[in-house]
Every structure is written in C-alpha cells, then in structure tokens.
Enzyme design. Structure first.
Site, short mmCIF file in Angstrom:
data_model
loop_
_atom_site.label_atom_id
_atom_site.label_comp_id
_atom_site.label_asym_id
_atom_site.label_seq_id
_atom_site.Cartn_x
_atom_site.Cartn_y
_atom_site.Cartn_z
CG HIS A 154 -1.51 -1.28 1.37
ND1 HIS A 154 -2.88 -1.49 1.01
CD2 HIS A 154 -1.16 -2.38 2.05
CE1 HIS A 154 -3.26 -2.79 1.56
NE2 HIS A 154 -2.10 -3.29 2.16
CB SER A 275 12.67 23.14 -15.15
OG SER A 275 11.57 24.17 -15.32
CE LYS A 281 11.55 19.53 -10.74
NZ LYS A 281 10.16 19.83 -11.49
CD GLU A 288 8.43 12.25 -15.47
OE1 GLU A 288 7.75 12.70 -14.51
OE2 GLU A 288 9.31 13.01 -15.80
#
Ligand code: ARG
Length: 438
Positions: A154, A275, A281, A288
């Site tokens: 979980h 970024s 970043k 992804e």
C-alpha cells in the site's frame, strides 16, 4: 503499379490509391516476402508446375532484388500497393515475363499471413535478446547492492528487504516475459502458405515441403483460418503489453525512489532532463516516458482486438491495419527496453538514505510478533501485543528497539533481553527464508 485491373472499366481514384496502399508500412517485410517467394518457387518446380529454367530465373531474380535492396540500390519507395506487389513487379522487371509465374497457386492473403508470421518470429529473437541484456544489467546491479531498504505494501513501510532482492523481483518478471514470447512462437508455428486466397488451389502443391523449408512445425490444418488468423499478432501485442506493464511499474518506482521525499536512488544525469523555468530541476523523463508509452502499447492491443472482432471469414481488408499497429508497439518496446537498461546500469543506490527509511516505520514489528510466537504465544495474540508496543512507541516517538526492557516487560512479561538481538535489522535478514534476500 498494381497486380490487378483486368476487370475494371475505370481507373482507381488517386485518393483511393493512397488510402489503400500499405507499402510504407509493410516494406519492413521485404526479407520475409522474398524468403517465402523463394520457397514457393522451389516447391512449384519440385511439383513440375514451373520448369527448372523458370525456377532458376525466378530464384536468381529474387536474390538479385534482395541484394539490391540490401545495398540500397533498389529503394523501397514508389507507387506500390504493398510489399508483395513491389517484389513481384520488380521481379518481372528483372527477369521478364517468367516473373509473372511466381504467383501461381498463391494469393497475397496467404502471402501476407506468412510474411507476418516469419517477421514476428524474427522480431521475437531481437526482443528476447533485449530482455536478456536487461536482465543481465538488473542482476549485476542487484548483486552490487545487497543493502537493506524498506519494502512496501500500500506504499506504506512494511518490512525489510534489500535493493538486490527488490531488483530481482523484476528479473523474475522479465524471465516470465521471455517464456510468454516463446509460448506464442510455439503456438503460431503453422505455415499458412498454400491456403491461397481462402480455399486452397487446384494445383498439385506440396504444403508439407514449404512448411518444412520455412522452418515451421507443420502446415495449417485449415485454409480459411490460416488466411484470416491474426491471433499470433494479438498474442504478441499482449506479450508486449505485459512487458510494458513491468517496465512501467519499474519506472514508477524509480521515479518515486529518486524523489526528494525518498532519495533511495539517483538517476544518472544522462537520463534526466531539466526545466526551462526552474533552474534547480532534474526530472526523471526517461522513466516517465517509458511509463507513458505503456499507454500506447496497451492501446495498440485494444486496436487490433477491435479490428478483428466482427470480421467474417476469411480475409478482409480491415486486417491490413494490423501491421501499423504491430510495428508501433514493436518499435516502442525496443526503445523502452533499451532506455530502461541504461537507466538501471547507471543508477546509484543511496544505502544510507535507504537505511534511514528502515529505522522509521516499525519495519521489525512483524519480527517482534515472530519472537513472541517463538516464546509460545499464539500468533494472533502476539499481533495484539505488538499493537500495544507500537502505541507506546508512537507515544514516546521511539523505534521498538529503543523501548527499554522494563517497559516491554510491562506489556508482556515473556519478553526478555534477547528480543533486541532477534529484531535487529541486520539479524532479521539472517533468519528463516529471508536469507534469500541477501
Ligand atoms: N496489403 C494487404 C494486407 O496487408 C495484403 C493482402 C491483400 N489481399 C487482398 N485480398 N487485397 O493485408
């Protein structure tokens, strides 16, 4: 340039010509198409359907075409309906009228089924090799990192594992994926060549011969099925989908574990991007994208299932859609397997951060219950007792091993000093079947 037209009074419209052409996509079958044609011609000759001279001409012509394509002398472009038309028309250009005999006792319907079958078999070798390379990297990274980390259910801290064991879970998945591909190959191992358009041929052909020459276990048992069967493509798209699901789960975990909140792993700069506005970043775009591309591969599986669902026997042009769908998934999965491998190869595991993760979260609570069971308490009662210990820990903001023995004894007097040794994180991994994780 077409292989048909005799019964038409009017020219096909340009729009229809473009709409109908699959050449841009199925030119990727050129090797398989030529291989099938060579074996077909050999069989026609063996059965005295074409003469020795005709066969020799056709054989040489096909070899010349293959070499020219390989060398880039014959470009796979132009106004052709599909790869089958391209090869046949170029054969006729190469050797003259005899070339027109290649299509005796054959249809593009059994031809395309054959080409696709052979192509998938060839592609499966590439995919299995890519998975094997990836497994090798996963195993190496695992063996280099037998360090503890929290394991989750979980997404809540649950028990201790090692980064090694965690990566080997993925090794298991990818080994299953290889088996699944091999199963598909086994199931599709029937030659469709000789089925003709849908109902065989009046010529005295030898399907056993072509089947054997092309490396199949046996010829198809039913022509109608053979020319309208795309189960093998669907199965392969399903295999690809499961592989992508595995890659996507791994990506998701690498993304989470590399975040500032976890910091368990560090993705190499080479597989991240920045970024345009936030100078600090470093984003895990590689992972992804793999996670994102999973959607396209699932979509392709659904697309072909949907194309096939209402088709009457036998061949229908709807089925021409199969190749674009398949190649998109094939190309996607190849790039995803490669990138994932490189990410894992260059990934750094932060054992100190992972250790911090272990100390908080009561990851040895289950072992406290095991300890009590070893002292003769029933597990269900032990579970209850540990619950009380956790309440105390939370009240005092301490880990279980930081609670002193008297306080533990107040909760249950069977607890002795040896509990600290039993629930020590390192020691836990040396007990029972947990040793496998080291
Ligand atoms: N390009 C076609 C396909 O990919 C080949 C089969 C054509 N058959 C036909 N009856 N028109 O499906």
């Amino acid at each position: 340039m077409k292989l048909w037209g005799g019964r038409f009074l009017k020219e096909e419209s340009n729009a229809m010509n473009d709409f109908n052409s699959s050449f841009e996509i199925d030119k990727r079958f050129y090797k398989e198409d030529i291989k099938g044609s060579l074996v077909h011609a050999k069989m026609l000759n063996k059965q005295n359907i074409i003469t020795n001279i005709e066969y020799k001409l056709i054989e040489d012509g096909l070899e010349i075409i293959k070499n020219k394509i390989d060398l880039g002398e014959l470009k796979l472009d132009g106004d052709y309906e599909d790869i089958h038309s391209f090869i046949e028309i170029n054969l006729i250009n190469e050797i003259g009228q005899i070339g027109k005999k290649i299509h005796t006792a054959r249809s593009r319907n059994d031809q395309v089924a054959l080409d696709f079958n052979l192509k998938i078999k060839n592609d499966s070798i590439d995919i299995i090799n890519l998975i094997k390379d990836f497994i090798e990297i996963l195993v190496k990274k695992a063996d280099d990192n037998p360090y503890m980390m929290p394991a989750y259910t979980h997404l809540q801290r649950a028990q201790i594992t090692t980064f090694k064991y965690y990566l080997k879970a993925y090794v298991n998945m990818f080994k299953r994926d290889i088996k699944r591909i091999k199963n598909t190959i086994d199931l599709m191992d029937e030659s469709p060549l000789g089925s003709g358009a849908l109902a065989g041929t009046t010529h005295n052909i030898d399907m056993e011969f072509t089947s054997k020459e092309l490396g199949f276990q046996k010829p198809t048992a039913n022509f109608l099925d053979a020319v309208s069967n795309r189960d093998f493509v669907i199965e392969m798209l399903n295999n690809f989908s499961i592989i992508m699901m595995h890659l996507s789960r791994l990506s998701e975990e690498i993304i989470i574990f590399s975040s500032q909140e976890f910091k368990f792993v560090q993705i190499d700069d080479a597989y991240c991007t920045g970024s345009s506005i936030m100078p600090h970043k470093k984003n895990p775009d590689s992972m992804e994208l793999v996670r994102g591309k999973c959607g396209r591969v699932y979509g392709n599986l659904m697309a072909l299932l949907t194309v096939m669902k209402g088709l009457p026997l036998a061949y229908n042009k709807d089925m021409q859609e199969d190749k674009e769908i398949y190649f998109d998934s094939l190309d996607t999965i190849k790039s995803c397997l490669y990138i994932s491998k490189e990410v894992i190869k260059t990934l750094k595991f932060n054992k100190e951060e992972a250790k911090k993760g272990i100390k908080k979260g009561f990851l040895n609570a289950t072992e406290v219950a095991d300890y009590l069971v070893a002292k003769g308490i029933a597990f269900r009662d032990a579970h209850e007792i540990v619950g009380k210990i956790i309440i105390l820990c939370e009240k005092e903001n301490k880990a279980i091993e930081e609670i002193n023995i008297n306080e533990l004894k107040d909760i249950n007097n069977l607890i002795e000093e040896d509990i600290y040794e039993y629930i020590d994180y390192e020691n836990i991994l040396n007990k029972g079947n947990k040793k496998e994780m080291l």
